[in-house]
Design a protein around this motif. Structure first.
Motif, PDB file in Angstrom:
ATOM      1  N   GLY A   1       0.892  -1.117  -0.013  1.00 48.36           N
ATOM      2  CA  GLY A   1       0.001  -0.043  -0.030  1.00 48.36           C
ATOM      3  C   GLY A   1       0.824   1.413  -0.274  1.00 48.36           C
ATOM      4  O   GLY A   1       0.631   2.255  -0.724  1.00 48.36           O
ATOM      5  N   TYR A   2       1.822   1.247   0.798  1.00 53.39           N
ATOM      6  CA  TYR A   2       2.831   2.502   1.081  1.00 53.39           C
ATOM      7  C   TYR A   2       3.540   2.573  -0.452  1.00 53.39           C
ATOM      8  O   TYR A   2       3.473   3.752  -0.870  1.00 53.39           O
ATOM      9  N   LEU A   3       3.925   1.597  -1.138  1.00 56.18           N
ATOM     10  CA  LEU A   3       4.736   1.605  -2.346  1.00 56.18           C
ATOM     11  C   LEU A   3       3.693   2.051  -3.481  1.00 56.18           C
ATOM     12  O   LEU A   3       4.080   2.663  -4.372  1.00 56.18           O
ATOM     13  N   ILE A   4       2.481   1.688  -3.553  1.00 58.72           N
ATOM     14  CA  ILE A   4       1.696   2.049  -4.508  1.00 58.72           C
ATOM     15  C   ILE A   4       1.239   3.590  -4.478  1.00 58.72           C
ATOM     16  O   ILE A   4       1.324   4.350  -5.496  1.00 58.72           O
ATOM     17  N   GLN A   5       1.123   3.907  -3.132  1.00 61.03           N
ATOM     18  CA  GLN A   5       1.058   5.597  -2.857  1.00 61.03           C
ATOM     19  C   GLN A   5       2.090   6.296  -3.272  1.00 61.03           C
ATOM     20  O   GLN A   5       1.945   7.580  -3.860  1.00 61.03           O
ATOM     21  N   ASN A   6       3.320   5.740  -2.807  1.00 62.54           N
ATOM     22  CA  ASN A   6       4.525   6.789  -2.995  1.00 62.54           C
ATOM     23  C   ASN A   6       5.534   6.229  -4.053  1.00 62.54           C
ATOM     24  O   ASN A   6       6.456   7.203  -4.540  1.00 62.54           O
TER      25      ASN A   6
END
Length: 596
Positions: A350-355
């Motif tokens: 989720g973090y990687l998708i967002q950032n």
């Protein structure tokens, strides 16, 4: 062929003695008994993804080195267990070390949502180890104080109290010392999945407390290589397995071997090499399925060695033999996803998708991306969100693999840049599931954003629809096969399809044209009452400056190609809205015309 008998597969087994006694199929890793024992470090951590045979390896070590309860080497029994294996050829090593050590085995498989519960579980595990050696408490070779300390470890009521913390954190010292004195033989400590308590603590918010406890618990490794005068160290070696680097205050004393390590002597120790995997398939008349196996389960690179998960390969062979015997087609099931928690993966992906959306899209399209990675990653590092930490975590957990690396100077410091990718189809499916869940969570934060978009389109509110589409598009990663590598338009079509599928209770008769641009518009749907219809044509602009004109061109195409005819003639539709939606990268523009 139907009636051919094969050695029993060690399906679900990680007990070496049971595998050998039952004449189960076994890939010989016994030569590593000597390699690990003679390795220069007294304390070794082997960090590998799950499913790569760590538990079986430690059990094989235990079976070889362990002394019998009566103090004998149990030599004949052990020689039968290891008969025909590579280590059996080394008579000198066998004569010197087989059955000559006391073994303490610990598997801290702790699943707790609070520190107090985790503490009790660890204490219970230690008590069970003490029970294995309960007879030692009455040994005449122990002093009265040593006997009392040992008896305290046997008491469930005592050892599980947090007020008895001193005894728990020193339990490995107490056990090692007492067992060594009783047998007059040194101790080897084997710890399987040492970091599982830390992983669960991190997930449940008590990592700092657990880290303090586990660092103290493993203090037996502090200065253990320096024997003081008149005192012989009771511990010969400590071998740990886990997922990540040593997240402990005593980490400086541990030699850590990970899948990023330059040391190649252990590369093939855990997991099946390509040659071993081919042999298993050949031995079971399944070699024709090697391309299928490689595509679905292969792709892991440990230095230059391609490795396969034993869990996957044994499971595949088991299923394939069963299907063949029943005349069914052999296929490659996803074993990983049924044994892994997507909940654990979700925060990091989720973090990687967002950032780092673009790199995540490249990974899903089967491409490599280049990034630095924290090669000494531990759970404490995960408290500091950073893409290189999370890529490293996914790599260590087996969700990514490395295709190569190079050194580059960044801000005056030499850094290693890794080429990473998703290793196989099985893992890609795990990503798909996680990405779908993440997108669902984004859509449903507060009021369902997909419903807001559909509602705005039914009301000719282009600005509202555009703003919400923009918000949803920023973290979107397509899970369609190479959607972003085909026509750029397909990426955006997949995006809007995924959006509208998330509001199925608000719209009806949803259709998408995936085959040809010449048959009908890209997307069509009605409201639940069947009173209003929406027709959408998508185009990709050449730049942000041409977004508006491109949207008008898309709208014009609906009219020119007659995409709206069926909706206009539909008797119960009171209103029909045509939309041209243009995209450029993560921006969009919407043009609208009401035609009925």
């Amino acid at each position: 062929m139907k009636n051919k008998k094969y050695n029993t597969l060690p399906f679900g087994l990680s007990e070496f003695s049971r595998i050998r006694k039952n004449n189960c199929y076994f890939i010989d890793k016994s030569s590593y008994i000597k390699t690990v024992f003679e390795y220069s470090s007294s304390f070794i951590l082997f960090a590998r993804p799950r499913g790569f045979g760590k538990t079986l390896l430690l059990d094989m070590f235990s079976s070889f080195f362990s002394v019998a309860r009566d103090g004998s080497s149990h030599r004949e029994y052990k020689e039968r267990l290891f008969e025909g294996l590579e280590i059996s050829k080394d008579k000198e090593f066998i004569d010197k070390y087989m059955g000559q050590f006391c073994i303490i085995c610990i598997s801290p498989h702790i699943y707790s949502d609070s520190f107090s519960s985790a503490y009790s579980q660890l204490a219970y595990i230690i008590r069970n180890v003490a029970i294995d050696y309960e007879f030692v408490k009455d040994s005449p070779k122990l002093s009265n104080s040593e006997k009392e300390s040992f008896k305290k470890l046997l008491s469930y009521q005592f050892i599980t109290k947090e007020s008895s913390r001193n005894y728990l954190i020193n339990s490995l010292r107490i056990l090692s010392n007492c067992i060594y004195k009783h047998f007059s033989k040194k101790v080897i400590i084997l710890v399987d999945d040492y970091d599982m308590p830390l992983a669960k603590a991190y997930e449940n918010g008590y990592h700092d407390e657990m880290l303090t406890l586990m660092s103290s618990f493993f203090n037996v490794m502090e200065n253990n290589h320096q024997d003081t005068e008149g005192y012989e160290n009771p511990i010969e070696k400590i071998i740990l397995t886990g997922w990540l680097n040593a997240d402990l205050s005593v980490a400086n004393n541990i030699s850590v071997d990970t899948i990023l390590s330059d040391n190649q002597i252990f590369d093939s120790m855990l997991g099946f090499s390509k040659e071993e995997t081919e042999k298993i398939l050949k031995d079971h008349d399944l070699y024709e399925y090697f391309p299928l196996v490689k595509k679905n389960y292969g792709g892991y690179m440990f230095n230059e060695q391609e490795m396969f998960s034993p869990f996957n390969i044994i499971s595949f062979v088991h299923d394939a033999l069963m299907h063949k015997s029943q005349g069914y087609k052999v296929y490659a099931p996803n074993f990983w996803i049924n044994s892994a928690s997507s909940d654990a993966l979700l925060p990091y992906v989720g973090y990687l998708i967002q950032n780092d959306t673009e790199n995540m899209q490249k990974l899903m399209d089967g491409e490599c991306i280049e990034t630095t990675m924290n090669d000494s990653l531990n759970y404490a590092d995960l408290a500091k969100p950073a893409s290189n930490n999370f890529y490293a975590l996914l790599y260590y957990l087996g969700y990514l693999t490395v295709d190569g690396n190079r050194t580059e100077e960044i801000a005056g410091e030499k850094k290693t840049i890794y080429k990473i990718r998703i290793p196989n189809l099985e893992i890609k499916h795990s990503f798909v599931q996680t990405i779908e869940e993440h997108f669902y969570n984004i859509v449903n934060q507060g009021e369902n954003k997909a419903t807001i978009v559909a509602k705005a389109l039914f009301e000719e509110n282009c600005e509202c629809a555009k703003n919400n589409i923009f918000d949803l598009l920023q973290p979107y990663v397509s899970i369609r096969d190479k959607a972003s590598k085909q026509k750029p338009k397909n990426f955006y079509k997949a995006f809007l399809s995924d959006v509208f599928k998330k509001c199925s209770t608000f719209i009806s008769d949803f259709k998408t044209n995936c085959e040809s641009d010449d048959i009908c518009a890209d997307l069509l749907f009605m409201d639940n009452c069947g009173n209003r219809g929406v027709i959408i044509e998508i185009k990709v602009a050449n730049s942000d400056r041409t977004l508006e004109t491109t949207a008008f061109d898309a709208l014009k195409q609906i009219e020119e190609k007659g995409f709206a005819r069926s909706y206009i003639s539909y008797p119960f539709l009171d209103s029909v809205y045509c939309y041209g939606i243009s995209f450029y990268k993560r921006q969009c523009y919407i043009s609208c015309k009401k035609i009925k």
